[in-house]
Design a protein around this motif. Sequence first.
Motif, mmCIF file in Angstrom:
data_model
loop_
_atom_site.group_PDB
_atom_site.id
_atom_site.type_symbol
_atom_site.label_atom_id
_atom_site.label_comp_id
_atom_site.label_asym_id
_atom_site.label_seq_id
_atom_site.Cartn_x
_atom_site.Cartn_y
_atom_site.Cartn_z
ATOM 1 N N LEU A 1 0.828 -1.207 0.000
ATOM 2 C CA LEU A 1 0.000 0.000 0.000
ATOM 3 C C LEU A 1 0.860 1.255 0.000
ATOM 4 N N ILE A 2 0.471 2.224 -0.839
ATOM 5 C CA ILE A 2 1.232 3.475 -0.965
ATOM 6 C C ILE A 2 0.335 4.662 -0.642
ATOM 7 N N TYR A 3 0.820 5.522 0.241
ATOM 8 C CA TYR A 3 0.129 6.765 0.603
ATOM 9 C C TYR A 3 0.764 7.890 -0.201
ATOM 10 N N LEU A 4 -0.051 8.614 -0.950
ATOM 11 C CA LEU A 4 0.449 9.677 -1.831
ATOM 12 C C LEU A 4 0.172 11.050 -1.220
ATOM 13 N N TYR A 5 1.235 11.812 -0.963
ATOM 14 C CA TYR A 5 1.100 13.175 -0.427
ATOM 15 C C TYR A 5 0.954 14.205 -1.539
ATOM 16 N N GLY A 6 1.744 14.031 -2.588
ATOM 17 C CA GLY A 6 1.708 15.023 -3.644
ATOM 18 C C GLY A 6 2.609 14.641 -4.797
ATOM 19 N N LEU A 7 2.550 15.460 -5.851
ATOM 20 C CA LEU A 7 3.339 15.245 -7.063
ATOM 21 C C LEU A 7 4.121 16.511 -7.377
ATOM 22 N N ILE A 8 5.372 16.358 -7.784
ATOM 23 C CA ILE A 8 6.229 17.502 -8.095
ATOM 24 C C ILE A 8 6.944 17.253 -9.418
ATOM 25 N N PRO A 9 7.442 18.312 -10.071
ATOM 26 C CA PRO A 9 8.218 18.116 -11.292
ATOM 27 C C PRO A 9 9.488 17.325 -10.996
#
Length: 269
Positions: free
Chosen positions: A4-12
């Motif tokens: 299981l993966i918890y995603l906080y955010g996406l960045i360049p």
Amino acid sequence: MDGLIYLYGLIPAHESRERTLPSLKGFDGRGEIYTIPIGSITALVCNLDPHEYSEDSIKDKTNNDMEWLQEKAFHHHETVLKLSKMYTIIPLKFCTLYMNQTSLEKTVRDHEAKMMDTFELLTGNEEWNLKIYCDDELLKTKVSQNNPVLEAKRAEISELPKGKQFFEKKKLDKLLESELEEEKNKVSEKIHEHLKEFALKGNVKKTWGSNVTGRKDDMTWNGVYLIGDSKVEEFLGQIQQYEKDMKETGWRFEASGPWPAYHFSSFSK
């Protein structure tokens, strides 16, 4: 990597290469946050035990354990806020989970073009929030004295027999409340439209009740603005001027930011 993966955010991806990710504890308080490069985008994630954080378990905790919910929501907010001060980030909502890395990678690749456009929009800009409050009793005095609709109603009542005046005055009270709400909306909308001149974008959010704010005065407006770095000082200066000019008639202004750009970036799971 499975799990299981918890995603906080996406960045360049280029920002991930240029700036080292600081040591930050993950959602469970044990593991650490790390990066997953996916083409031109990098995901900021942590691993979670799939049994401890199953869908049913999280639903149960969210509905029945307020202490857990507050602690975890605070962790998510503070973590994303720290990351937003280092990177151009598309922030994800609380408890955005993926069953495995393969699922996450596919979703990011499917939306890569849209995300790159979002990064371009967010670069060099900040999200700010403005809440406007009003003391109804103070404003009611002004509205009552300077409103042609109310003046006309008072003149009409004065021509009636005494017996009918009592009931018509009750209607006048309701009319005053209606005119008060109209005045609050009209003034707030005018301020919002003016402040949008300093921003790239400006949106309206739902207002909060006193049970949430803990204040006696009512929230009449809740706006969010995406503002260029060079315009922030001017934007805040204008709000300070509104506060100075309108304080005596019961208006209060509460600006806060910069925040992660939740309202000007989107990511479809």
